[in-house]
Design an enzyme around this catalytic site. Structure first.
Site, PDB file in Angstrom:
ATOM      1  CE  LYS A 129       0.696   1.128   4.602  1.00  0.00           C
ATOM      2  NZ  LYS A 129       1.572   2.323   5.110  1.00  0.00           N
TER       3      LYS A 129
ATOM      4  CG  ASP B  49      -1.615   0.193   7.985  1.00  0.00           C
ATOM      5  OD1 ASP B  49      -2.223   1.060   8.395  1.00  0.00           O
ATOM      6  OD2 ASP B  49      -0.454   0.478   7.449  1.00  0.00           O
TER       7      ASP B  49
HETATM    8  C1  LIG Z   1       0.422   4.960  10.543  1.00  0.00           C
HETATM    9  C2  LIG Z   1       0.588   3.786   9.460  1.00  0.00           C
HETATM   10  C3  LIG Z   1       0.133   4.295   8.109  1.00  0.00           C
HETATM   11  O1  LIG Z   1      -0.115   3.307   7.326  1.00  0.00           O
HETATM   12  O2  LIG Z   1       1.906   3.783   9.432  1.00  0.00           O
HETATM   13  P1  LIG Z   1       2.771   2.481   8.798  1.00  0.00           P
HETATM   14  O3  LIG Z   1       2.977   1.117   9.630  1.00  0.00           O
HETATM   15  O4  LIG Z   1       2.063   1.983   7.589  1.00  0.00           O
HETATM   16  O5  LIG Z   1       4.205   2.985   8.452  1.00  0.00           O
HETATM   17  C4  LIG Z   1       0.050   2.544  10.233  1.00  0.00           C
HETATM   18  O6  LIG Z   1      -1.628   3.047  10.185  1.00  0.00           O
HETATM   19  C5  LIG Z   1       0.311   1.884  11.175  1.00  0.00           C
HETATM   20  O7  LIG Z   1      -0.188   0.800  11.127  1.00  0.00           O
HETATM   21  P2  LIG Z   1       0.354  -0.468  11.957  1.00  0.00           P
HETATM   22  O8  LIG Z   1       1.763  -0.548  11.558  1.00  0.00           O
HETATM   23  O9  LIG Z   1      -0.698  -1.733  11.532  1.00  0.00           O
HETATM   24  O10 LIG Z   1       0.272  -0.115  13.257  1.00  0.00           O
HETATM   25  P3  LIG Z   1       0.203  -0.998  14.589  1.00  0.00           P
HETATM   26  O11 LIG Z   1       1.267  -2.147  14.677  1.00  0.00           O
HETATM   27  O12 LIG Z   1      -1.230  -1.112  15.127  1.00  0.00           O
HETATM   28  O13 LIG Z   1       0.854   0.003  15.941  1.00  0.00           O
HETATM   29  C6  LIG Z   1       2.354   0.403  15.720  1.00  0.00           C
HETATM   30  C7  LIG Z   1       2.364   1.513  16.789  1.00  0.00           C
HETATM   31  O14 LIG Z   1       2.201   2.724  16.298  1.00  0.00           O
HETATM   32  C8  LIG Z   1       1.371   3.824  16.897  1.00  0.00           C
HETATM   33  N1  LIG Z   1       0.288   3.835  16.262  1.00  0.00           N
HETATM   34  C9  LIG Z   1      -0.290   3.030  15.305  1.00  0.00           C
HETATM   35  C10 LIG Z   1      -1.568   3.532  14.369  1.00  0.00           C
HETATM   36  C11 LIG Z   1      -1.905   4.732  15.063  1.00  0.00           C
HETATM   37  N2  LIG Z   1      -3.065   5.310  14.106  1.00  0.00           N
HETATM   38  N3  LIG Z   1      -1.720   5.354  15.965  1.00  0.00           N
HETATM   39  C12 LIG Z   1      -0.380   5.186  16.695  1.00  0.00           C
HETATM   40  O15 LIG Z   1      -0.174   5.848  17.522  1.00  0.00           O
HETATM   41  C13 LIG Z   1       1.057   2.723  17.907  1.00  0.00           C
HETATM   42  O16 LIG Z   1       2.049   3.249  19.378  1.00  0.00           O
HETATM   43  C14 LIG Z   1       1.502   1.313  18.053  1.00  0.00           C
HETATM   44  O17 LIG Z   1       2.552   0.786  19.300  1.00  0.00           O
HETATM   45  N1  LIG Z   2       4.869 -11.449   7.648  1.00  0.00           N
HETATM   46  C1  LIG Z   2       5.470 -10.347   8.363  1.00  0.00           C
HETATM   47  N2  LIG Z   2       6.050  -9.501   7.307  1.00  0.00           N
HETATM   48  C2  LIG Z   2       6.433  -8.370   7.762  1.00  0.00           C
HETATM   49  N3  LIG Z   2       6.744  -8.080   8.946  1.00  0.00           N
HETATM   50  C3  LIG Z   2       6.359  -8.778   9.847  1.00  0.00           C
HETATM   51  C4  LIG Z   2       5.682  -9.939   9.472  1.00  0.00           C
HETATM   52  N4  LIG Z   2       5.332 -10.403  10.720  1.00  0.00           N
HETATM   53  C5  LIG Z   2       5.649  -9.702  11.675  1.00  0.00           C
HETATM   54  N5  LIG Z   2       6.327  -8.635  11.114  1.00  0.00           N
HETATM   55  C6  LIG Z   2       6.865  -7.428  12.058  1.00  0.00           C
HETATM   56  O1  LIG Z   2       6.143  -6.330  11.954  1.00  0.00           O
HETATM   57  C7  LIG Z   2       6.956  -5.148  11.702  1.00  0.00           C
HETATM   58  C8  LIG Z   2       6.452  -4.144  10.622  1.00  0.00           C
HETATM   59  O2  LIG Z   2       6.476  -4.623   9.204  1.00  0.00           O
HETATM   60  P1  LIG Z   2       5.919  -4.062   7.959  1.00  0.00           P
HETATM   61  O3  LIG Z   2       4.251  -4.285   8.061  1.00  0.00           O
HETATM   62  O4  LIG Z   2       6.686  -4.723   6.918  1.00  0.00           O
HETATM   63  O5  LIG Z   2       6.170  -2.459   8.322  1.00  0.00           O
HETATM   64  P2  LIG Z   2       5.483  -1.369   7.761  1.00  0.00           P
HETATM   65  O6  LIG Z   2       3.941  -1.252   8.304  1.00  0.00           O
HETATM   66  O7  LIG Z   2       6.202   0.011   7.871  1.00  0.00           O
HETATM   67  O8  LIG Z   2       5.258  -1.356   6.418  1.00  0.00           O
HETATM   68  C9  LIG Z   2       8.470  -5.893  11.060  1.00  0.00           C
HETATM   69  O9  LIG Z   2       9.358  -4.994  11.390  1.00  0.00           O
HETATM   70  C10 LIG Z   2       8.253  -7.381  11.682  1.00  0.00           C
HETATM   71  O10 LIG Z   2       9.145  -7.349  12.931  1.00  0.00           O
END
Ligand SMILES: C[C@@](CO)(OP(=O)(O)O)[C@H](O)COP(=O)(O)OP(=O)(O)OC[C@H]1O[C@@H](n2ccc(N)nc2=O)[C@H](O)[C@@H]1O
Ligand SMILES: Nc1ncnc2c1ncn2[C@@H]1O[C@H](COP(=O)(O)OP(=O)(O)O)[C@@H](O)[C@H]1O
Length: 288
Positions: free
Chosen positions: A16, A141
């Site tokens: 994405k 996400d």
């Molecule tokens: C902000 C985004 C935009 O796409 O960043 P990316 O991960 O794609 O870079 C996402 O929503 C990330 O989603 P995801 O990576 O699934 O987040 P999670 O595992 O739920 O959370 C990781 C950490 O980010 C923070 N978090 C996440 C989403 C949100 N709306 N607020 C937050 O503060 C939380 O502190 C959590 O500990």
């Molecule tokens: N199948 C998987 N693929 C990628 N990352 C994973 C997976 N399972 C667990 N993780 C953990 O989730 C973290 C976030 O991964 P990723 O989704 O690739 O990052 P982002 O949300 O920044 O794109 C990684 O650093 C890894 O430790």
């Protein structure tokens, strides 16, 4: 492990992009209120599902050192199996193409494709809304990948409003750095006070609020954004580290990728209004 008569099913877990990402505030539980435009790319990991007659869940392939029980693929399969009291198991073989922690949502997309595929293969018959409810417990996400439509997300990313966008060609650059989402969201310097979008959001100054902080913490991200800017407006996706620029043709995007400095990696892909995982899954089950 005894495999069942089902032929293995291979599905994409697409990348994405966050075409913009505004942070409107912070909730008491630490999560952030966002407004972000998600679209999908025709590029991603491949997951191959082979059903078994026992209840064992195994993950093989490019697991990149992630212990099985921490892998979002395993977690998604286990969650669904528990939720539906499913008696079958599965081996899931992963071909990893999306950089981990790259902001292209690889882990969340792997989890979503696992939920979507096993919901059909195990005959769980949950609705997309029910799958998204399960999925959000794995990551903020995951619901957007389950929903499978280009959308603006509100809330912590789980309230989705589908939008139609003209597909474009994207050159995505990974500047080699791993950015921790949690580190960015807990950093005191993150901008968290952007006003909510108005009805005519297309005319607003759309940006990624994480970009200034990530550029400061990761100089390679700043360099990648500057490098892409020579060819087209550039932005970071999610909390980084991947950066992207949009082009009208494949040839233009490929020309830029061909000049990528050797220290970085990248790819070219079209965007897709519908997630390629949904397109492939629907095609597979219509054929049957
Ligand atoms: C902000 C985004 C935009 O796409 O960043 P990316 O991960 O794609 O870079 C996402 O929503 C990330 O989603 P995801 O990576 O699934 O987040 P999670 O595992 O739920 O959370 C990781 C950490 O980010 C923070 N978090 C996440 C989403 C949100 N709306 N607020 C937050 O503060 C939380 O502190 C959590 O500990
Ligand atoms: N199948 C998987 N693929 C990628 N990352 C994973 C997976 N399972 C667990 N993780 C953990 O989730 C973290 C976030 O991964 P990723 O989704 O690739 O990052 P982002 O949300 O920044 O794109 C990684 O650093 C890894 O430790």
């Amino acid at each position: 492990m005894t495999e069942t008569s089902h032929a293995p099913l291979t599905l994409i877990a697409p990348a994405k992009l966050n075409l913009f990402l505004h942070i409107n505030g912070r909730r008491e539980d630490g999560y952030h209120e966002l407004e972000t435009l998600f679209t999908f790319l025709n590029f991603g990991d491949d997951l191959t599902f082979s059903l078994t007659d026992d209840r064992k869940i195994t993950v093989t392939g490019d697991t990149q050192g992630i212990p099985t029980h921490d892998n979002l693929i395993y977690k998604a399969a286990f969650l669904l199996q528990q939720h539906c009291q499913c008696q079958q198991g599965v081996n899931i073989h992963l071909v990893k193409r999306l950089p981990m922690g790259g902001g292209v949502g690889g882990g969340s997309s792997d989890a979503a494709t696992t939920l979507l595929a096993l919901n059909r293969l195990w005959n769980c018959n949950l609705s997309l809304a029910e799958l998204a409810q399960l999925g959000v417990t794995l990551g903020a996400d995951v619901p957007v990948f389950i929903n499978g439509h280009t959308a603006i997300a509100h809330g912590i990313g789980e309230q989705l409003h589908n939008v139609e966008l003209t597909p474009g060609w994207f050159c995505v650059v990974h500047p080699g750095e791993h950015v921790s989402t949690a580190e960015i969201f807990t950093h005191p310097d993150l901008k968290r006070d952007t006003a909510k979008l108005k009805a005519d959001w297309q005319t607003e100054n759309l940006r990624n609020d994480c970009e200034p902080l990530v550029k400061k913490l990761c100089p390679e991200v700043e360099k990648a954004l500057q490098w892409l800017l020579k060819y087209a407006p550039s932005k970071m996706t999610g909390t980084g580290a991947c950066c992207f620029a949009e082009f009208s043709t494949q040839a233009e995007a490929e020309q830029v990728l061909a000049q990528l400095p050797e220290k970085w990696t990248g790819f070219v892909a079209t965007s897709a209004t519908l997630s390629p995982a949904h397109t492939a899954l629907n095609a597979h089950f219509e054929m049957k």
